[in-house]
Design an enzyme around this catalytic site. Structure first.
Site, PDB file in Angstrom:
ATOM      1  N   GLY A 250      23.961 100.305 -20.925  1.00  0.00           N
ATOM      2  CA  GLY A 250      25.257  99.731 -21.317  1.00  0.00           C
ATOM      3  C   GLY A 250      25.904 100.519 -22.450  1.00  0.00           C
ATOM      4  O   GLY A 250      27.120 100.730 -22.454  1.00  0.00           O
ATOM      5  N   ASP A 251      25.093 100.953 -23.397  1.00  0.00           N
ATOM      6  CA  ASP A 251      25.632 101.742 -24.519  1.00  0.00           C
ATOM      7  C   ASP A 251      26.166 103.090 -23.997  1.00  0.00           C
ATOM      8  O   ASP A 251      27.209 103.577 -24.444  1.00  0.00           O
ATOM      9  CB  ASP A 251      24.536 101.994 -25.568  1.00  0.00           C
TER      10      ASP A 251
HETATM   11  N1  LIG Z   1      19.061 100.538 -12.060  1.00  0.00           N
HETATM   12  C1  LIG Z   1      20.243 101.160 -12.145  1.00  0.00           C
HETATM   13  N2  LIG Z   1      20.631 102.020 -11.172  1.00  0.00           N
HETATM   14  C2  LIG Z   1      21.821 102.648 -11.230  1.00  0.00           C
HETATM   15  N3  LIG Z   1      22.704 102.482 -12.230  1.00  0.00           N
HETATM   16  C3  LIG Z   1      22.392 101.634 -13.231  1.00  0.00           C
HETATM   17  C4  LIG Z   1      21.145 100.923 -13.251  1.00  0.00           C
HETATM   18  N4  LIG Z   1      21.099 100.179 -14.376  1.00  0.00           N
HETATM   19  C5  LIG Z   1      22.277 100.406 -15.033  1.00  0.00           C
HETATM   20  N5  LIG Z   1      23.062 101.272 -14.344  1.00  0.00           N
HETATM   21  C6  LIG Z   1      24.419 101.739 -14.700  1.00  0.00           C
HETATM   22  O1  LIG Z   1      24.665 101.479 -16.081  1.00  0.00           O
HETATM   23  C7  LIG Z   1      25.703 100.481 -16.225  1.00  0.00           C
HETATM   24  C8  LIG Z   1      25.360  99.547 -17.377  1.00  0.00           C
HETATM   25  O2  LIG Z   1      24.129  98.911 -17.109  1.00  0.00           O
HETATM   26  P1  LIG Z   1      23.771  97.407 -17.532  1.00  0.00           P
HETATM   27  O3  LIG Z   1      24.660  96.445 -16.835  1.00  0.00           O
HETATM   28  O4  LIG Z   1      22.293  97.282 -17.304  1.00  0.00           O
HETATM   29  O5  LIG Z   1      24.104  97.431 -19.082  1.00  0.00           O
HETATM   30  P2  LIG Z   1      23.509  96.576 -20.294  1.00  0.00           P
HETATM   31  O6  LIG Z   1      22.759  95.397 -19.742  1.00  0.00           O
HETATM   32  O7  LIG Z   1      24.610  96.304 -21.228  1.00  0.00           O
HETATM   33  O8  LIG Z   1      22.483  97.602 -20.960  1.00  0.00           O
HETATM   34  P3  LIG Z   1      22.027  97.774 -22.515  1.00  0.00           P
HETATM   35  O9  LIG Z   1      22.650  96.657 -23.290  1.00  0.00           O
HETATM   36  O10 LIG Z   1      20.542  97.740 -22.467  1.00  0.00           O
HETATM   37  O11 LIG Z   1      22.509  99.112 -22.960  1.00  0.00           O
HETATM   38  C9  LIG Z   1      25.794  99.787 -14.860  1.00  0.00           C
HETATM   39  O12 LIG Z   1      27.082  99.236 -14.630  1.00  0.00           O
HETATM   40  C10 LIG Z   1      25.462 100.943 -13.922  1.00  0.00           C
HETATM   41  O13 LIG Z   1      26.595 101.767 -13.717  1.00  0.00           O
HETATM   42 MG   LIG Z   2      24.489  95.877 -23.307  1.00  0.00          MG
END
Ligand SMILES: Nc1ncnc2c1ncn2[C@@H]1O[C@H](COP(=O)(O)OP(=O)(O)OP(=O)(O)O)[C@@H](O)[C@H]1O
Ligand SMILES: [Mg+2]
Length: 303
Positions: A250-251
Site C-alpha cells: 500500500g505504501d
Molecule cells: N498479492 C498481490 N498480488 C498482486 N498485486 C498485489 C498483491 N498485494 C498487493 N498488490 C498490489 O498492491 C496494491 C496495494 O496492496 P494492499 O491493498 O495490500 O495495500 P495495503 O493493505 O494498504 O498494504 P500496506 O498497508 O501493508 O502497505 C494492490 O492494489 C495491488 O495493486
Molecule cells: Mg496500507
C-alpha cells in the site's frame, strides 16, 4: 518538495522458524532486519522512482539512529524530530507456517515534540506535497493528523493521508488530495459490511462528501479502484504472480500514485504506476526496486 511523515517508525525484526511454541526456548532458522514505517516506505519507493523526498516524523534512541542512517545511506533526505526519551520501536514478525506479528508501542511524544514537528512546515507552500502515513505514537489522540493538516492545508500544499478510522475521518475537512484505505480499513472506518463494488463506491463517495478529493481503495491481489474528484471511477486489476511479502504494498502504491500524477497529471497513468509499485513490492522480498517496477508497468500497460 515532497515530505513524508512517519509518526511512529519501526525496525521490523523478521524471524524465520518452524513451529514456534510459547513457554519454551525457540531457535530461529534465519533472521533479517528492515527499517520501516509507512511514510519511510513511501520515501524509499519514491527514491526508486527517482523522485526526491524528505522523510520526517519522530525518532528516538539507537533504533532511531539506525533508521536515519539507513535512509541517508539509501539517498533519502531526513529531517526528523528526535525524542528525548525511549527508543523507536522494534516489531517482531515470526514467519513459520503461519505469520505471527508482535507490533510494539514505541515512545510517547509531548505537546512540545508535536510543536517541533508542526514547525518544520513553517515554510511550506502550494508547490509542496505532504504524505502522512501509518500509526501514531501511543499517547497521541485521534486528532494528531488533523492538527498537522490544519497548518499544512492553509499553505495550499497537496496532502495525502494513509490512515484509518477517526484519525483519517478527522483530516477530511482539510480536503486531502488523496486518501488510500485498503478494503479492511474502509470496513473498520465505517463499521460496515462492504463486499461488492457497489458497497465500496457508497463509502468512497461518503469519504468524498466529507472532504477527500480522490479516494483510492486498494484490495490486495484483487487490484484497486480510484474515485476521482472529477467523478471518474477507474478500476485497475493487479498483475498475477507469487506474493512473497505484501507488507508495504500500500505504501508503494501511494508512492507510485504521487510520482505518476506529478509526471503526467493523468489519474489513469498514476493508478497504473501505483499498481506497478504495489505489485512489485508484493512480488519482492522487501520494498520494490526499479527493475521490477518497470517490468510490472510494462505488463499493466500492455493489457
Ligand atoms: N498479492 C498481490 N498480488 C498482486 N498485486 C498485489 C498483491 N498485494 C498487493 N498488490 C498490489 O498492491 C496494491 C496495494 O496492496 P494492499 O491493498 O495490500 O495495500 P495495503 O493493505 O494498504 O498494504 P500496506 O498497508 O501493508 O502497505 C494492490 O492494489 C495491488 O495493486
Ligand atoms: Mg496500507
Amino acid at each position: 518538495m515532497i515530505y513524508t511523515v512517519t509518526l511512529n517508525p519501526a525496525i521490523d525484526f523478521i524471524i524465520n522458524m518452524d513451529n514456534p511454541i510459547l513457554g519454551t526456548i525457540n531457535r530461529s532458522d534465519s533472521e533479517t532486519l528492515y527499517c520501516g514505517g509507512k511514510g519511510i516506505n513511501v520515501s524509499m519507493v519514491l527514491k526508486e522512482l527517482e523522485v526526491h523526498s524528505i522523510a520526517t516524523g519522530f525518532l528516538a534512541g539507537f533504533t532511531g539512529k539506525e533508521i536515519e542512517e539507513t535512509l541517508q545511506n539509501q539517498g533519502v533526505q531526513t529531517d526528523f524530530v528526535h525524542l528525548e526519551n525511549g527508543i523507536t520501536r522494534i516489531n517482531v514478525k515470526i514467519r513459520s507456517d503461519e505469520e505471527t506479528d508482535i507490533n510494539t508501542k514505541g515512545p510517547s511524544i509531548s505537546d512540545y515534540d508535536l510543536h517541533l514537528l508542526i514547525k518544520k512546515f513553517d515554510e511550506i507552500n502550494s508547490d509542496d506535497i505532504v504524505i502522512l502515513s501509518g500509526s501514531a505514537p501511543k499517547n497521541a489522540d485521534d486528532t494528531i493528523y488533523a492538527k498537522l493538516l490544519s497548518k499544512i492545508a492553509k499553505s495550499g500544499a497537496m496532502t495525502v493521508v494513509d490512515s484509518t478510522k477517526k484519525k483519517l475521518l478527522n483530516t477530511l475537512e482539510y480536503k486531502p488530495f488523496l486518501i488510500k484505505p485498503n478494503i479492511n480499513e474502509l470496513i473498520e472506518t465505517f463499521d460496515a459490511k462492504i463486499s461488492t463494488l457497489h458497497d465500496v463506491e457508497k463509502y468512497a463517495i461518503k469519504l468524498q462528501n466529507l472532504g477527500a478529493r480522490n479516494v483510492l481503495v486498494s484490495m490486495g491481489d484483487k487490484g484497486s479502484v480510484l474515485f476521482t474528484e472529477d467523478k471518474q471511477v477507474i478500476l485497475q486489476s493487479a498483475p498475477q504472480g507469487e506474493a512473497i511479502n505484501t507488507v508495504g504494498a500500500g505504501d508503494s502504491m501511494v508512492a507510485g500514485f504521487i510520482a505518476g500524477y506529478l509526471k503526467s497529471k493523468d489519474y489513469k497513468f498514476a493508478l497504473k504506476l501505483a499498481t506497478a509499485c504495489g505489485s512489485a513490492t508484493a512480488f519482492s522480498e522487501g520494498l520494490c526496486k526499479q527493475n521490477e517496477i518497470s517490468r510490472m508497468l510494462e505488463l499493466i500497460e500492455s493489457k
